[in-house]
Every structure is written in C-alpha cells, then in structure tokens.
Design a protein around this motif. Structure first.
Motif: not given
Length: 142
Positions: A25-33, A74-79
């Motif tokens: 939905f948000v288009g990123c894997y870390r640093g979520f709003d 999760f932010g460190n996961d590469r998938r």
C-alpha cells in the motif's frame, strides 16, 4: 500450531506477511509514515482478534505484540512484496485448506481491507487503487 509446524525462518516469513501488505500500500519497506503505521497497527490488532483460524490468530497476535521489533527486522529483509507474499502462499500449501484459507482471509480482509479503509475517504471508503492492491495481495497469497 506448534513450533515444529514451520522452521524458524518460515515463522519469520509468516510474521512478515502483514508488513508486505503494508508495503504494497505505502510503497516502502521501512521508515513508515507514523499515521499509516498507526492504522496498520490497529488493523493487525483487530485482525488478530477476529481471525477464524488458529494460525492466523497466533501469527497476528505475535505480530501485534512485537510490532516495533518486527518492523525493524522487516526493514532489513531483502524480499520484495511479490516474493514475500508468494513465499507465504507456498507455506500455506502445507496447512489444511480450511486453516490456510482462514489465514489468507485474516491477511486480505482483516489487515488489507482495514488498512485500505483507513487510507480512504473518511476512513471508510476503499479507493480504486487500494482495491487493486488488495486484489494483487490475494492473488500472491493464493
């Protein structure tokens, strides 16, 4: 479910499933709003309370209890979203069909649709774009 049902890396994959939905939905894997992460947190908590199957309930309760630590992992996961959700779908093939379907429902309807509603107009309406994202998530999990 017992810990022997899946290996530890497979349990991690299952616990990341809600995060791949968020990322879709948000288009990123870390640093979520912060507001989107708050809506995600509520969606996970509500989905864990309403999950029909034991697997969905246990996984989502664990995610809800350990959200911040899992978000960092999760932010460190590469998938990618596609790869991660596809792997979740493959893991679910090992479960009885009713249990697998209940977990998919908890993810798609419980987490995905709740998050989409929170992002939509008045916190109630799912946008066309988010509806397509929900469909994509459902396909990847099947």
């Amino acid at each position: 479910m017992t810990d022997e049902t899946f290996a530890s890396d497979e349990w991690a994959t299952l616990r990341f499933a809600p995060f791949w939905i968020l990322a879709a939905f948000v288009g990123c894997y870390r640093g979520f709003d912060p507001l989107e992460f708050e809506a995600f947190s509520r969606a996970v908590e509500e989905a864990s309370e309403r999950a029909r199957g034991r697997l969905g309930r246990e996984v989502l309760q664990r995610v809800a209890m350990d959200l911040d630590r899992l978000a960092i992992a999760f932010g460190n996961d590469r998938r990618s979203v596609a790869t991660g959700l596809w792997e979740v779908g493959r893991l679910l093939e090992r479960m009885p069909e009713e249990e697998a379907e209940a977990f998919r429902e908890a993810l798609v309807s419980g987490v995905g649709e709740r998050l989409a509603r929170a992002r939509g107009r008045f916190g109630r309406i799912i946008s066309e774009e988010d509806a397509r994202t929900i469909e994509l998530v459902a396909v990847l999990l099947s």
